[in-house]
Design a protein around this motif. Structure first.
Motif, PDB file in Angstrom:
ATOM      1  N   ASN A 179      -5.062  -0.239   5.194  1.00  0.00           N
ATOM      2  CA  ASN A 179      -4.609  -0.776   3.916  1.00  0.00           C
ATOM      3  C   ASN A 179      -5.736  -0.793   2.889  1.00  0.00           C
ATOM      4  N   CYS A 208       0.757   7.924   2.485  1.00  0.00           N
ATOM      5  CA  CYS A 208       0.378   8.376   3.834  1.00  0.00           C
ATOM      6  C   CYS A 208      -0.352   7.275   4.608  1.00  0.00           C
ATOM      7  N   LEU A 209      -1.392   6.711   4.006  1.00  0.00           N
ATOM      8  CA  LEU A 209      -2.137   5.655   4.683  1.00  0.00           C
ATOM      9  C   LEU A 209      -1.297   4.389   4.813  1.00  0.00           C
ATOM     10  N   GLY A 210      -0.447   4.119   3.825  1.00  0.00           N
ATOM     11  CA  GLY A 210       0.438   2.957   3.914  1.00  0.00           C
ATOM     12  C   GLY A 210       1.457   3.095   5.038  1.00  0.00           C
ATOM     13  N   CYS A 247       0.172   2.506  -3.716  1.00  0.00           N
ATOM     14  CA  CYS A 247      -1.154   3.133  -3.696  1.00  0.00           C
ATOM     15  C   CYS A 247      -1.153   4.501  -3.019  1.00  0.00           C
ATOM     16  N   CYS A 248      -0.985   4.512  -1.709  1.00  0.00           N
ATOM     17  CA  CYS A 248      -1.114   5.758  -0.958  1.00  0.00           C
ATOM     18  C   CYS A 248      -0.039   5.772   0.134  1.00  0.00           C
ATOM     19  N   THR A 299       0.831  -1.204   0.000  1.00  0.00           N
ATOM     20  CA  THR A 299       0.000   0.000   0.000  1.00  0.00           C
ATOM     21  C   THR A 299       0.864   1.252   0.000  1.00  0.00           C
ATOM     22  N   THR A 300       1.938   1.230   0.767  1.00  0.00           N
ATOM     23  CA  THR A 300       2.835   2.385   0.833  1.00  0.00           C
ATOM     24  C   THR A 300       3.507   2.643  -0.503  1.00  0.00           C
ATOM     25  N   GLY A 310      -6.356   2.747   1.805  1.00  0.00           N
ATOM     26  CA  GLY A 310      -5.241   3.210   0.975  1.00  0.00           C
ATOM     27  C   GLY A 310      -5.294   2.655  -0.430  1.00  0.00           C
TER      28      GLY A 310
END
Length: 135
Positions: free
Chosen positions: A109, A74-76, A71-72, A67-68, A112
């Motif tokens: 996750n 910050c959320l990851g 995808c995203c 996810t980091t 994200g």
């Protein structure tokens, strides 16, 4: 505590720097009652560790890293923090805390990935659809 053996100089097999085994003199504390050398070793150190639970809670670390990176960020990153917390709680045997952190990491996750997919769709629409209609 034994001290290092005391060596005397001598010539052995033509090498002036070699020491003949008969010329080695040991310190008195390094000999046993038969005047034989004694090997002194350090006693082993035992550490008490907690055993991991037989059925640990999943920490979703791989999903968090995906996810980091894909995808995203910050959320990851937040999901990685909760994954590490779940992993540490699993190692310490705190199952309730591990389950809570694991659940939070899973939700972050999922969010994200959805945010990342929405951003990718908007980017693709902007690049391929809207640019053709508006010169």
């Amino acid at each position: 505590m034994a001290q290092a053996p005391v060596y005397s100089q001598g010539i052995y097999a033509g090498n002036p720097n070699a020491i003949h085994p008969d010329n080695i003199q040991f310190h008195a504390q390094a000999l046993n009652h038969h005047n034989e050398p004694v090997v002194i070793v350090q006693p082993p150190v035992y550490q008490r560790t907690r055993a991991s639970p037989a059925d640990p809670v999943s920490d979703y670390m791989g999903y968090s890293i995906f996810t980091t990176l894909c995808c995203c960020i910050c959320l990851g990153g937040a999901a990685i923090m909760f994954s590490r917390s779940a992993r540490k709680a699993n190692a310490d045997g705190r199952r309730a805390e591990a389950a809570s952190s694991s659940h939070t990491a899973l939700i972050l996750n999922h969010i994200g990935v959805v945010v990342g997919l929405i951003c990718i769709v908007i980017f693709c629409l902007n690049q391929f659809y809207f640019k053709e209609n508006y010169p």
